[in-house]
Design a protein around this motif. Structure first.
Motif, PDB file in Angstrom:
ATOM      1  N   ALA A 124      44.338  12.680  39.769  1.00  0.00           N
ATOM      2  CA  ALA A 124      44.377  12.900  38.322  1.00  0.00           C
ATOM      3  C   ALA A 124      43.322  13.915  37.893  1.00  0.00           C
ATOM      4  O   ALA A 124      43.561  14.760  37.021  1.00  0.00           O
ATOM      5  CB  ALA A 124      44.173  11.579  37.586  1.00  0.00           C
ATOM      6  N   ASN A 125      42.154  13.850  38.528  1.00  0.00           N
ATOM      7  CA  ASN A 125      41.080  14.799  38.245  1.00  0.00           C
ATOM      8  C   ASN A 125      41.494  16.216  38.615  1.00  0.00           C
ATOM      9  O   ASN A 125      41.251  17.175  37.876  1.00  0.00           O
ATOM     10  CB  ASN A 125      39.833  14.395  39.027  1.00  0.00           C
ATOM     11  N   GLN A 137      44.035  17.510  36.028  1.00  0.00           N
ATOM     12  CA  GLN A 137      43.466  17.827  34.731  1.00  0.00           C
ATOM     13  C   GLN A 137      42.601  19.078  34.777  1.00  0.00           C
ATOM     14  O   GLN A 137      42.705  19.941  33.901  1.00  0.00           O
ATOM     15  CB  GLN A 137      42.620  16.653  34.227  1.00  0.00           C
ATOM     16  N   LYS A 138      41.770  19.178  35.795  1.00  0.00           N
ATOM     17  CA  LYS A 138      40.761  20.232  35.800  1.00  0.00           C
ATOM     18  C   LYS A 138      41.193  21.505  36.504  1.00  0.00           C
ATOM     19  O   LYS A 138      40.570  22.560  36.295  1.00  0.00           O
ATOM     20  CB  LYS A 138      39.471  19.700  36.435  1.00  0.00           C
ATOM     21  N   PRO A 148      44.658  23.230  36.722  1.00  0.00           N
ATOM     22  CA  PRO A 148      46.100  23.368  36.494  1.00  0.00           C
ATOM     23  C   PRO A 148      46.810  24.216  37.538  1.00  0.00           C
ATOM     24  O   PRO A 148      47.982  23.963  37.840  1.00  0.00           O
ATOM     25  CB  PRO A 148      46.162  24.043  35.116  1.00  0.00           C
ATOM     26  N   SER A 183      48.522  22.340  40.795  1.00  0.00           N
ATOM     27  CA  SER A 183      49.470  21.236  40.587  1.00  0.00           C
ATOM     28  C   SER A 183      50.353  21.010  41.814  1.00  0.00           C
ATOM     29  O   SER A 183      50.704  19.876  42.136  1.00  0.00           O
ATOM     30  CB  SER A 183      50.332  21.494  39.355  1.00  0.00           C
ATOM     31  N   ASP A 232      53.414  13.063  36.645  1.00  0.00           N
ATOM     32  CA  ASP A 232      52.592  14.036  35.910  1.00  0.00           C
ATOM     33  C   ASP A 232      52.433  15.338  36.699  1.00  0.00           C
ATOM     34  O   ASP A 232      52.471  16.432  36.131  1.00  0.00           O
ATOM     35  CB  ASP A 232      51.206  13.451  35.627  1.00  0.00           C
ATOM     36  N   ALA A 287      53.569  19.161  35.648  1.00  0.00           N
ATOM     37  CA  ALA A 287      52.653  20.303  35.659  1.00  0.00           C
ATOM     38  C   ALA A 287      53.161  21.447  36.526  1.00  0.00           C
ATOM     39  O   ALA A 287      52.926  22.614  36.229  1.00  0.00           O
ATOM     40  CB  ALA A 287      51.271  19.858  36.142  1.00  0.00           C
ATOM     41  N   THR A 300      49.738  21.665  27.237  1.00  0.00           N
ATOM     42  CA  THR A 300      48.924  21.469  28.436  1.00  0.00           C
ATOM     43  C   THR A 300      49.616  20.513  29.399  1.00  0.00           C
ATOM     44  O   THR A 300      50.492  19.736  29.013  1.00  0.00           O
ATOM     45  CB  THR A 300      47.542  20.884  28.062  1.00  0.00           C
ATOM     46  N   GLY A 301      49.212  20.591  30.676  1.00  0.00           N
ATOM     47  CA  GLY A 301      49.736  19.683  31.689  1.00  0.00           C
ATOM     48  C   GLY A 301      51.221  19.842  31.948  1.00  0.00           C
ATOM     49  O   GLY A 301      51.862  18.942  32.498  1.00  0.00           O
ATOM     50  N   ASP A 332      45.334  12.475  23.177  1.00  0.00           N
ATOM     51  CA  ASP A 332      46.183  13.625  23.442  1.00  0.00           C
ATOM     52  C   ASP A 332      47.012  13.980  22.201  1.00  0.00           C
ATOM     53  O   ASP A 332      47.755  13.155  21.683  1.00  0.00           O
ATOM     54  CB  ASP A 332      47.114  13.305  24.619  1.00  0.00           C
ATOM     55  N   GLU A 353      41.921  23.610  30.928  1.00  0.00           N
ATOM     56  CA  GLU A 353      42.924  22.633  30.524  1.00  0.00           C
ATOM     57  C   GLU A 353      42.938  22.424  29.019  1.00  0.00           C
ATOM     58  O   GLU A 353      43.842  21.761  28.487  1.00  0.00           O
ATOM     59  CB  GLU A 353      42.685  21.285  31.226  1.00  0.00           C
TER      60      GLU A 353
END
Length: 587
Positions: free
Chosen positions: A163-164, A167-168, A170, A173, A199, A203, A455-456, A477, A530
């Motif tokens: 997950a980190n 998020q950080k 992109p 992915s 997720d 992405a 985003t994401g 969000d 992000e």
């Protein structure tokens, strides 16, 4: 023959003795050579990798005598300055300190860090890469295997890592997808792994695979909120009951809200801007004092003035001994969900300029509804702080006019608007709207609220739809978009209608007015941002280059492995060159 043999024996014995003596002497010199090599005064001795708590790595690099540090999950390289000996601090954050610890031979063996979050003493790594480093190197499957073998019950930690990464970073992915697919094979009954894999597929642009994994996560755990959120955004919820939650309602459709702006709307915004009265009104000095900018002392004047009938504040900072016709930097503050106060010690442009800061005057407005702190006192501007882009640009331009009217040393023909994040957007908008501003320096500013702030892998419309459904707070969000643009459409009797909201979004989107940007322009974006996707910078650069400007008048910098905080070393260096050119220009 015997004499020859005897002489030969003596010669061989001498050679063996010299060889053995050389080896013994070399061995005796090893600690001395190691000591000399490790204790030399060059900074290359510090470069290396240091293991942090089993799941992260600190990376120390040296380039041309400069030392930088970066935790592997950070997108901002931290330049270090020596305090004394082996003790260093981050250049712009004295509370972040780094001490290198040596072994008995004088070689750097450990690092002690404080102020970074993951604080402690960490050992230098050898040549073999850690699983985290393998993941960042594109060897996701191998990284997953090594993690699982080392910690078979560590699935929660592995999910946090994935997950980190999503998020950080992109741009990584696809690596996150590979990593999570490998984890699924080890933990096929874990609902959370499938949800995060969903997720990752979003992405990376594979919505069909995302839906399948969200559905699998939901089947394993019907209360998995991440799976429910993903399925809801994809309009693929298996149960209609999951849509029963009461959310905020608005008097128009989001499909209509996010349609591209029309030429007619663009002209309407420009006509409205031209009619706004931002002339100096009720300008008054409220306080004065001194400020240490780092390389020079300066006089600060806090002034008040009126913007559309409301009282606003700002700071005029004039370095001691500055001459006449000094260039002006309009330093524009960013914004966050909690509207952090403006502290004059934190403004960025003097830090960028370093020793050159004494040659510039700084105008620093406090935007509507926001706070400026100086000399242990708060000054709060009147107005609606949620009007954070178009309204803030009015405030910036009104303050510029007010400050110029009472600052005799300022050169009105050498003004640069600078800002980061929201400040970058306002700098662009100010340059578009006021021909006095001949230069704009933008750090990571949003440029388009219709298409580019998703985003994401989700669009802005999908995020806003979900935020309305969940009544998202500004910390959640989509919550900030709701607060800044849609809140007045869901509150009270006088709701903003579609046309008004679209015009507000458009007036906050510099991209659609790029043809009016001033002659000199420099922009900076992190590829791994992000918060403000670097597509904002890409599209802005494309729009500017389509105007066929002189190459020397426009520069765009995009930083790999950098997020919203950019690559501080390079961004500072290039921005300083850009700002210094104001000293040589009258145009």
């Amino acid at each position: 023959m015997c004499r020859f043999a005897k002489n030969t024996s003596r010669l061989i014995f001498s050679m063996i003795f010299l060889l053995l003596y050389g080896q013994l002497n070399a061995q005796s010199q090893v600690p001395t050579r190691a000591l000399k090599t490790c204790r030399d005064e060059t900074s290359s001795q510090y470069a290396g990798r240091f293991k942090v708590n089993g799941s992260s790595v600190l990376i120390v690099e040296e380039n041309q005598g400069e030392i930088t540090l970066r935790p592997i999950f950070w997108r901002s390289t931290q330049p270090l300055r020596r305090i004394n000996g082996d003790l260093f601090a981050v250049e712009e954050r004295a509370d972040r300190q780094v001490e290198f610890i040596r072994d008995g031979n004088g070689c750097v063996a450990k690092i002690k860090v404080a102020g970074f979050g993951d604080d402690g003493v960490f050992s230098r790594l050898g040549k073999e890469r850690t699983p985290i480093e393998l993941l960042f190197a594109g060897q996701a499957v191998k990284a997953a295997g090594r993690m699982v073998r080392a910690e078979p019950q560590g699935i929660e930690n592995f999910i946090k890592i994935a997950a980190n990464l999503l998020q950080k970073f992109p741009s990584k992915s696809s690596d996150a997808v590979k990593f999570l697919r490998a984890l699924v094979k080890y933990y096929p009954q874990n609902s959370t792994v499938y949800a995060v894999l969903g997720d990752a597929y979003i992405a990376s642009g594979d919505r069909r695979a995302a839906q399948q994994n969200y559905l699998r996560a939901y089947q394993l755990n019907s209360k998995n909120q991440a799976a429910i959120r993903g399925l809801r955004r994809l309009k693929a919820l298996p149960s209609p009951l999951l849509n029963k939650q009461t959310g905020w309602m608005i008097p128009f459709s989001l499909d209509d809200l996010f349609k591209p702006p029309t030429p007619r709307e663009i002209k309407e915004i420009e006509a409205g801007w031209a009619k706004r009265d931002l002339a100096p009104r009720n300008v008054k000095e409220e306080a004065s004092g001194k400020l240490d900018l780092g390389f020079t002392q300066a006089t600060v004047r806090i002034i008040s003035h009126s913007v559309h009938g409301q009282k606003h504040y700002g700071a005029i900072i004039v370095p001691d001994g500055i001459g006449k016709a000094a260039p002006v930097i309009l330093d524009l503050k960013g914004v966050s969900w909690d509207y952090f106060p403006l502290n004059l010690n934190d403004i960025i442009s003097p830090k960028i300029l370093g020793e050159e800061q004494k040659n510039f005057i700084y105008f620093v407005p406090a935007f509507r509804g926001e706070v400026i702190n100086f000399d242990a006192k708060e000054y709060i501007s009147e107005g609606d702080r949620t009007d954070s882009w178009d309204g803030a640009t009015d405030d910036a331009l009104a303050f510029l006019n007010a400050a110029l009217s009472i600052t005799s040393q300022a050169a009105a023909n050498r003004i640069c608007a600078f800002g980061k994040s929201r400040g970058g957007s306002v700098a662009l908008l100010a340059g578009i709207r006021n021909p006095k501003i001949k230069s704009v320096l933008d750090w990571a500013g949003p440029v388009d609220w219709f298409e580019l702030m998703g985003t994401g892998g989700w669009t802005q419309k999908e995020i806003a739809t979900d935020a309305l459904f969940n009544k998202a707070t500004p910390k959640e969000d989509g919550g900030q978009f709701i607060e800044r643009f849609l809140a007045k459409s869901v509150e009270g009797k006088n709701k903003l209608l579609l046309r008004e909201v679209r015009l507000k979004m458009l007036a906050s989107s510099p991209l659609y007015f790029a043809r009016k940007l001033p002659p000199r322009l420099q922009i900076h974006y992190g590829i791994e941002d992000e918060m403000v996707p670097f597509a904002n910078g890409q599209q802005l650069a494309q729009a500017i280059r389509s105007q066929k400007r002189k190459a020397s008048m426009f520069e765009a910098f995009f930083y790999p492995n950098a997020g919203h905080d950019l690559d501080q070393k390079m961004a500072y260096r290039q921005s300083k060159i850009f700002l210094r050119s104001l000293l040589l220009s009258d145009k």
